[in-house]
Design an enzyme around this catalytic site. Structure first.
Site, PDB file in Angstrom:
ATOM      1  N   GLU A   1       0.775  -1.318   0.026  1.00 39.04           N
ATOM      2  CA  GLU A   1       0.144   0.012  -0.022  1.00 39.04           C
ATOM      3  C   GLU A   1       0.662   1.327   0.215  1.00 39.04           C
ATOM      4  O   GLU A   1       0.541   2.088  -0.714  1.00 39.04           O
ATOM      5  CB  GLU A   1      -0.924   0.142   1.188  1.00 39.04           C
ATOM      6  CG  GLU A   1      -2.253  -0.821   1.302  1.00 39.04           C
ATOM      7  CD  GLU A   1      -2.869  -0.844   2.642  1.00 39.04           C
ATOM      8  OE1 GLU A   1      -4.193  -0.596   2.392  1.00 39.04           O
ATOM      9  OE2 GLU A   1      -2.273  -1.077   3.695  1.00 39.04           O
TER      10      GLU A   1
ATOM     11  N   LYS B   1      -9.402   6.169   1.544  1.00 40.43           N
ATOM     12  CA  LYS B   1     -10.217   5.401   2.629  1.00 40.43           C
ATOM     13  C   LYS B   1     -11.677   5.484   2.498  1.00 40.43           C
ATOM     14  O   LYS B   1     -12.195   6.441   1.909  1.00 40.43           O
ATOM     15  CB  LYS B   1      -9.777   6.427   3.917  1.00 40.43           C
ATOM     16  CG  LYS B   1      -9.477   5.450   5.078  1.00 40.43           C
ATOM     17  CD  LYS B   1      -8.758   6.181   6.259  1.00 40.43           C
ATOM     18  CE  LYS B   1      -8.655   5.208   7.411  1.00 40.43           C
ATOM     19  NZ  LYS B   1      -7.864   4.274   7.237  1.00 40.43           N
TER      20      LYS B   1
END
Ligand code: HGA
Length: 609
Positions: A491, A604
């Site tokens: 990530e 997110k």
């Protein structure tokens, strides 16, 4: 994903919009834009590709005088990252910002093109703008009616805010899919995807529910539910401190959130561990006890980091509570025909409680005959909490870094408490629940200790930062920790990393082993240590490079490095061992100069499927 902000204000609207949209950047940062209807009734639109700072620079150069406006930060789903595709989208007098996906956008686009509309973007959102304009001009209805007529024609999800140049005193917000919150001010009102964006102007919020339409003016808010009934929604006073949204002394939110873990775990445990072996969740309805007592099987559904937490919990439920537990990726769960085991409890796990895949899985499960469903989540106002029979909060506090850290460890903390609670209810082995409670009390202190070893992890990170591929190995309940460690590295450091159960190496991946692919192995003292030692030898005897994270001493092998960590009780070892792996990913990404809080292509609160 995608952040929406809008307001009708007394104050300077442009300053408010850029201050607020900056706070939603974690939801998307491909491009951002704003539109204001100024005091001369002109639409001023500014849009930029890249981070919100580009929008701030461009907006600050202009003098915008107005009191009503909308802003958006985008995570593209339809149409590449470009200025043309950046929101707000405009159709003559209609201005729209949108979060979600309109699945029938191609059909509607064709229809509108036939009616003469010319599209300037490839987005599904521009379809909404033109459709609203078309509907408005067909019947000259009120904007609310126009929106209601239009959304009947939309498939998919469409949380949006609409502004009309011909009626610049109000905003209309419609929620169906992802969250929208109204912030209440004094003779001014605000709308946003998340309260974080509004905490600098208010603490008073109204959460819109699915299907709601809100007409928001300076001095008045009217909300209508999905059946078009006028409805009063509860006002909530937020107890989130504005300062908790700031980075403080840390370079990145992710760094702050890693170091906050002892505190967030302490908050998660607070007032929940009673007596020697009792666990109490005040938010859990009493009827949950019956459901837990009768539960013979557990199915957990989650995505990403939450899925890795669920995989650890599978080990705990089976080994400690003797309850068979299956874990499935949410998007897979809802896309196949399922057989539900008897007396099965469904658990969903999500930080935001808005993860679209998980929410869809929950809705799908309701048709399948589960005993009940429980969500474990960090946001009490979330859709998962609202739509679940029962919920437990993780109390991690705000998590802004896109790569989850403290939400993972607090999820694990709650899951282990839940195991103890279920054991207690079933009265199967009170000694185990007692042991869990005792050990969990030690967890914050254990995490404090390992965080102090950051300098060792940093030196390993400096050595590994130039690698292109890495393998992560673990056994038993440490295998999901290897998965989570590899996920963190992918990530934020953009290094290809794969996780394997240590015993699986010889069934294929061993072929990859050479000194250019470092292997990270988690091998604490437990019943699997001897097996892990054999795997270490297999790797070293083939010229592999290995870094072993352990509290143990090992016989020396060439190219073997042991990262000696402090002692931790076996029960909580998975929660402990993720910390060095979070730090490793963080320091590698730091060394590589990556955008740690906003990794490329990600965002997110994944509110799209
Ligand atoms: N479909 C719109 C909005 C994207 C979105 O909500 N992402 O989370 C677009 O592509 O602009």
């Amino acid at each position: 994903m995608c952040g929406i902000v809008a307001a009708v204000t007394q104050r300077n609207i442009a300053d408010f919009l850029i201050d607020s949209i900056k706070k939603l950047e974690y939801r998307g940062y491909d491009s951002s834009g704003l539109a204001v209807i100024d005091n001369k009734n002109n639409i001023i639109r500014i849009r930029c590709v890249g981070k919100v700072n580009e929008l701030i620079k461009k907006t600050n150069k202009k003098k915008i005088l107005g009191n009503i406006g909308v802003a958006h930060t985008r995570w593209a789903t339809h149409g590449k990252v470009s200025k043309e595709n950046t929101h707000p989208h405009i159709s003559s007098n209609i201005i729209v910002v949108h979060n979600g996906i309109i699945e029938n956008n191609s059909v509607l686009r064709l229809f509108l093109q036939k009616k003469g509309y010319i599209f300037s973007s490839d987005t599904d959102t521009e379809v909404i703008a033109h459709l609203l304009h078309w509907e408005q001009n067909k019947k000259k209805d009120s904007l609310k009616k126009v929106i209601q007529n239009s959304i009947k024609q939309l498939d998919g999800n469409y949380s949006m805010v609409v502004m009309d140049k011909n009626n610049p005193s109000k905003l209309i917000a419609a929620r169906s899919g992802s969250p929208l919150i109204i912030g209440l001010g004094i003779e001014e009102n605000f709308i946003a995807s998340d309260q974080i964006a509004l905490l600098h102007v208010t603490k008073r919020f109204i959460y819109l529910e699915e299907g709601d339409i809100a007409i928001v003016k300076k001095k008045e808010i009217n909300i209508f539910n999905k059946d078009n009934f006028f409805i009063k929604r509860k006002e909530i006073i937020s107890n989130t401190e504005y300062k908790s949204v700031k980075k403080g002394k840390y370079r990145h939110y992710m760094e702050k959130e890693i170091y906050e873990q002892p505190t967030s775990i302490l908050n998660t445990l607070k007032n929940r561990l009673k007596n020697k072996n009792k666990v109490y969740f005040s938010e859990l309805a009493l009827e949950a006890n019956d459901v837990f007592y009768n539960t013979e099987n557990i199915q957990i559904v989650a995505c990403g980091t939450s899925y890795n937490a669920a995989m650890v919990a599978k080990h705990w439920f089976e080994s400690l509570a003797n309850i068979p537990c299956d874990v499935e990726i949410a998007s897979e769960f809802s896309s196949r025909k399922l057989t539900v085991r008897k007396k099965s409890l469904l658990i969903t796990l999500s930080q935001s409680g808005e993860t679209a895949d998980t929410l869809l899985a929950l809705r799908y499960s309701k048709k399948l005959g589960y005993l009940g469903n429980l969500t474990i989540c960090n946001m009490e106002s979330s859709s998962l909490v609202k739509e679940s029979d029962f919920y437990i909060l993780t109390k991690a506090g705000l998590e802004i870094g896109v790569a989850s850290t403290k939400s993972f460890t607090t999820q694990l903390t709650v899951l282990l408490m839940l195991v103890a609670k279920i054991i207690n209810l079933k009265k199967e082995n009170n000694n185990i629940s007692q042991k869990i409670v005792q050990t969990l009390n030690l967890l914050p202190m254990r995490i404090e200790k390992i965080l102090k070893k950051n300098y060792i992890i940093k030196s390993v990170a400096n050595i590994l930062a130039n690698k292109k591929n890495m393998l992560y190995l673990g056994r038993g309940n440490q295998y999901p920790i290897a998965m989570e460690g590899a996920l963190k590295l992918k990530e934020i450091a953009y290094i290809h990393a794969e996780a394997y159960p240590s015993g699986e190496l010889k069934h294929g991946p061993l072929a990859l082993i050479d000194k250019n692919i470092p292997v990270i192995m988690i091998a604490p003292k437990n019943s699997l240590l001897e097996k892990n030692k054999k795997n270490i030898k297999e790797i070293c005897s083939r010229g592999g490079l290995i870094y072993v994270f352990s509290d143990q001493e090992f016989d020396h092998e060439d190219n073997m490095n042991v990262i000696k960590l402090p002692y931790v009780e076996e029960l909580i070892a998975p929660i402990f061992y993720i910390i060095p792996l979070q730090l490793l990913a963080y320091y590698i990404a730091l060394k590589k100069g990556k955008e740690i809080d906003q990794p490329r292509h990600l965002a997110k609160s994944v509110t799209v499927e």
